[in-house]
Write an enzyme that holds these catalytic residues in place. Structure first.
Site, PDB file in Angstrom:
ATOM      1  N   LYS A 167       5.304   9.017  18.977  1.00  0.00           N
ATOM      2  CA  LYS A 167       4.443   8.919  17.787  1.00  0.00           C
ATOM      3  C   LYS A 167       3.031   8.510  18.199  1.00  0.00           C
ATOM      4  O   LYS A 167       2.039   8.999  17.648  1.00  0.00           O
ATOM      5  CB  LYS A 167       5.060   7.907  16.813  1.00  0.00           C
TER       6      LYS A 167
ATOM      7  N   ALA B 109       2.390   9.221   2.950  1.00  0.00           N
ATOM      8  CA  ALA B 109       2.148   8.669   1.611  1.00  0.00           C
ATOM      9  C   ALA B 109       0.692   8.256   1.489  1.00  0.00           C
ATOM     10  O   ALA B 109       0.057   7.905   2.480  1.00  0.00           O
ATOM     11  CB  ALA B 109       3.067   7.469   1.373  1.00  0.00           C
TER      12      ALA B 109
ATOM     13  N   GLU C  81      -7.167   1.322  12.582  1.00  0.00           N
ATOM     14  CA  GLU C  81      -6.096   0.878  13.485  1.00  0.00           C
ATOM     15  C   GLU C  81      -6.375   1.336  14.928  1.00  0.00           C
ATOM     16  O   GLU C  81      -5.445   1.637  15.672  1.00  0.00           O
ATOM     17  CB  GLU C  81      -4.745   1.403  12.998  1.00  0.00           C
TER      18      GLU C  81
ATOM     19  N   GLY D 253       4.418   0.455   1.908  1.00  0.00           N
ATOM     20  CA  GLY D 253       5.137  -0.660   1.277  1.00  0.00           C
ATOM     21  C   GLY D 253       5.543  -0.332  -0.145  1.00  0.00           C
ATOM     22  O   GLY D 253       6.678  -0.610  -0.563  1.00  0.00           O
TER      23      GLY D 253
ATOM     24  N   GLY E 106       0.849  -1.193   0.000  1.00  0.00           N
ATOM     25  CA  GLY E 106       0.000   0.000   0.000  1.00  0.00           C
ATOM     26  C   GLY E 106       0.878   1.234   0.000  1.00  0.00           C
ATOM     27  O   GLY E 106       1.970   1.241  -0.595  1.00  0.00           O
TER      28      GLY E 106
ATOM     29  N   SER F 138      -4.969   8.979   9.000  1.00  0.00           N
ATOM     30  CA  SER F 138      -5.350   7.690   8.401  1.00  0.00           C
ATOM     31  C   SER F 138      -6.566   7.059   9.064  1.00  0.00           C
ATOM     32  O   SER F 138      -7.375   6.419   8.393  1.00  0.00           O
ATOM     33  CB  SER F 138      -4.162   6.723   8.394  1.00  0.00           C
TER      34      SER F 138
ATOM     35  N   ASN G  93       2.393   1.435  12.589  1.00  0.00           N
ATOM     36  CA  ASN G  93       2.150   2.329  13.720  1.00  0.00           C
ATOM     37  C   ASN G  93       2.048   1.541  15.016  1.00  0.00           C
ATOM     38  O   ASN G  93       1.969   0.312  15.014  1.00  0.00           O
ATOM     39  CB  ASN G  93       0.850   3.108  13.481  1.00  0.00           C
TER      40      ASN G  93
HETATM   41  N1  LIG Z   1       0.502   6.039   4.849  1.00  0.00           N
HETATM   42  C1  LIG Z   1       1.167   6.802   5.693  1.00  0.00           C
HETATM   43  O1  LIG Z   1       1.368   7.990   5.413  1.00  0.00           O
HETATM   44  C2  LIG Z   1       1.732   6.236   6.975  1.00  0.00           C
HETATM   45  C3  LIG Z   1       2.588   7.054   7.728  1.00  0.00           C
HETATM   46  C4  LIG Z   1       3.133   6.534   8.897  1.00  0.00           C
HETATM   47  C5  LIG Z   1       2.808   5.256   9.315  1.00  0.00           C
HETATM   48  N2  LIG Z   1       1.966   4.481   8.563  1.00  0.00           N
HETATM   49  C6  LIG Z   1       1.682   3.123   9.033  1.00  0.00           C
HETATM   50  O2  LIG Z   1       2.261   2.200   8.117  1.00  0.00           O
HETATM   51  C7  LIG Z   1       1.477   0.982   8.086  1.00  0.00           C
HETATM   52  C8  LIG Z   1       1.057   0.728   6.634  1.00  0.00           C
HETATM   53  O3  LIG Z   1       0.169   1.784   6.286  1.00  0.00           O
HETATM   54  P1  LIG Z   1      -0.245   2.121   4.784  1.00  0.00           P
HETATM   55  O4  LIG Z   1      -0.742   3.520   4.803  1.00  0.00           O
HETATM   56  O5  LIG Z   1       0.810   1.753   3.837  1.00  0.00           O
HETATM   57  O6  LIG Z   1      -1.495   1.134   4.607  1.00  0.00           O
HETATM   58  P2  LIG Z   1      -2.234   0.728   3.240  1.00  0.00           P
HETATM   59  O7  LIG Z   1      -2.038   1.778   2.209  1.00  0.00           O
HETATM   60  O8  LIG Z   1      -3.619   0.343   3.625  1.00  0.00           O
HETATM   61  O9  LIG Z   1      -1.416  -0.552   2.770  1.00  0.00           O
HETATM   62  C9  LIG Z   1      -1.479  -1.770   3.429  1.00  0.00           C
HETATM   63  C10 LIG Z   1      -1.280  -2.827   2.375  1.00  0.00           C
HETATM   64  O10 LIG Z   1      -1.218  -4.099   3.008  1.00  0.00           O
HETATM   65  C11 LIG Z   1      -1.860  -4.998   2.119  1.00  0.00           C
HETATM   66  N3  LIG Z   1      -2.211  -6.237   2.787  1.00  0.00           N
HETATM   67  C12 LIG Z   1      -3.122  -6.484   3.740  1.00  0.00           C
HETATM   68  N4  LIG Z   1      -3.169  -7.767   4.069  1.00  0.00           N
HETATM   69  C13 LIG Z   1      -2.241  -8.379   3.292  1.00  0.00           C
HETATM   70  C14 LIG Z   1      -1.809  -9.718   3.134  1.00  0.00           C
HETATM   71  N5  LIG Z   1      -2.349 -10.717   3.864  1.00  0.00           N
HETATM   72  N6  LIG Z   1      -0.850  -9.991   2.231  1.00  0.00           N
HETATM   73  C15 LIG Z   1      -0.304  -9.015   1.470  1.00  0.00           C
HETATM   74  N7  LIG Z   1      -0.666  -7.725   1.572  1.00  0.00           N
HETATM   75  C16 LIG Z   1      -1.632  -7.413   2.464  1.00  0.00           C
HETATM   76  C17 LIG Z   1      -3.045  -4.230   1.607  1.00  0.00           C
HETATM   77  O11 LIG Z   1      -3.568  -4.889   0.477  1.00  0.00           O
HETATM   78  P3  LIG Z   1      -4.795  -4.322  -0.400  1.00  0.00           P
HETATM   79  O12 LIG Z   1      -4.108  -3.567  -1.516  1.00  0.00           O
HETATM   80  O13 LIG Z   1      -5.508  -5.536  -0.864  1.00  0.00           O
HETATM   81  O14 LIG Z   1      -5.599  -3.428   0.500  1.00  0.00           O
HETATM   82  C18 LIG Z   1      -2.407  -2.887   1.339  1.00  0.00           C
HETATM   83  O15 LIG Z   1      -1.855  -2.850   0.047  1.00  0.00           O
HETATM   84  C19 LIG Z   1       0.290   1.224   9.016  1.00  0.00           C
HETATM   85  O16 LIG Z   1       0.542   0.702  10.295  1.00  0.00           O
HETATM   86  C20 LIG Z   1       0.205   2.749   9.074  1.00  0.00           C
HETATM   87  O17 LIG Z   1      -0.392   3.234  10.251  1.00  0.00           O
HETATM   88  C21 LIG Z   1       1.417   4.940   7.401  1.00  0.00           C
END
Ligand SMILES: NC(=O)c1ccc[n+]([C@@H]2O[C@H](COP(=O)([O-])OP(=O)(O)OC[C@H]3O[C@@H](n4cnc5c(N)ncnc54)[C@H](OP(=O)(O)O)[C@@H]3O)[C@@H](O)[C@H]2O)c1
Length: 287
Positions: A174, A123, A255, A13, A10, A243, A98
């Site tokens: 955080k 992101a 979350e 990643g 996502g 988020s 997080n």
């Molecule tokens: N985004 C930010 O700006 C940010 C900043 C700081 C911290 N974080 C933290 O970073 C972490 C990730 O956040 P994110 O924003 O990247 O979340 P996200 O955009 O929702 O991405 C999560 C990804 O994990 C995938 N996923 C879920 N189950 C899976 C499985 N069994 N096998 C493979 N992939 C799987 C999802 O697939 P699908 O594509 O099918 O949904 C999605 O692509 C979270 O804890 C968040 O709080 C995020």
């Protein structure tokens, strides 16, 4: 070649994977739930585009040197299915999520092999494999040999790797920011809601509970953190959507456990009540 598997492609990643793929010394495989053809990440340093190997079935994965887990915290069980296949004797696992429970979320992995990561890279995902990285940002990791090896992976990227002797405090700091953000998820109003004096006082109360429990867990947190968190929300963009707010708007799972319920749960261990975080979590769960 160092073999890396990124589990969860996502916002975070995909961003991390895009930067690592740009280094020819790294062999990066994406482990996704929803497949896509091309990986496109718009970064502050230009667009990154690639067509990496992408797996959707954990049973087809082979062991690697590094696994980078970047699913949401509530998808730990799904991520663990990948870990069962990807982890062998020499594998190290970085958890980019997080919260403060990076190690206990994956009890099957030897904690000495885990690098817990506090992510500060804003992101957003526009579509599967299509992400916007808003700021270069940083990853905060605990000083030590595994973290040194993790930092080497990012040597050719602009992402800042911060090594700290007190990662626990960094993670709770955080969490203090994140727990207060629940007011936006409750009111469905963006960060500017912190200018409302009553909401600001509620945010301070949520953070004070976080400070009390964090201190009991060993984090070093000043009383001033509560005011600083509110100030941070007030000085940032008023229309910013965090988020948990975005997840609620989209009708997705949130979350809440890693951002608020954790304060309640860990508080119980220390005989510290956290009624504001409990109420916030109860309302989110019931909504
Ligand atoms: N985004 C930010 O700006 C940010 C900043 C700081 C911290 N974080 C933290 O970073 C972490 C990730 O956040 P994110 O924003 O990247 O979340 P996200 O955009 O929702 O991405 C999560 C990804 O994990 C995938 N996923 C879920 N189950 C899976 C499985 N069994 N096998 C493979 N992939 C799987 C999802 O697939 P699908 O594509 O099918 O949904 C999605 O692509 C979270 O804890 C968040 O709080 C995020």
């Amino acid at each position: 070649m160092t073999k890396i598997a990124v589990v969860g492609t996502g916002a975070i990643g995909a961003t991390i994977a895009a930067w690592l793929i740009a280094d020819p010394a790294l062999d990066v495989t994406l482990c996704a739930r929803t497949p896509f053809e091309r990986l496109r990440v718009q970064t502050p340093d230009g667009d990154l585009e690639s067509q990496p190997l992408l797996l959707t079935d954990p049973d087809t994965a082979d062991p690697v040197d590094w696994v980078i887990v970047a699913t949401k915290t509530y998808d730990a069980a799904g991520a663990s299915r990948w870990l069962d296949r990807l982890v062998h004797d020499g594998t190290r696992v970085a958890i980019l999520q997080n919260g403060v429970e990076h190690l206990s979320r994956f009890p099957q992995i030897d904690p000495s092999r885990i690098v817990p990561v506090v992510v500060d890279i804003p992101a957003e995902r526009r579509a599967p494999g299509d992400v916007v990285q808003r700021r270069t940002g940083s990853l905060t990791i605990p000083a030590g040999p595994a973290s040194d090896a993790f930092a080497v992976l990012f040597a050719t990227t602009p992402i800042e790797l911060r090594l700290t002797d007190d990662w626990l405090t960094a993670a709770w700091q955080k969490l203090a920011i994140n727990c207060a953000g629940v007011v936006s998820a409750l009111t469905l109003k963006p960060a500017g809601i912190a200018h409302d004096p009553d909401i600001a006082e509620l945010m301070r109360g949520l953070v004070r509970e976080c400070i009390a429990v964090g201190r009991a867990e060993g984090a070093v947190l000043d009383d001033e953190v509560a005011d600083k968190v509110v100030e941070g929300y007030r000085t940032g963009p008023a229309d910013s959507i965090n988020s948990i707010h975005a997840d609620r708007l989209a009708g997705r799972e949130t979350e809440i456990d890693a951002r608020n319920e954790v304060i309640v749960r860990l508080g119980v261990r220390h005989g510290i009540d956290a009624p504001l975080n409990r109420m916030a979590a109860t309302i989110i769960r019931a909504s």
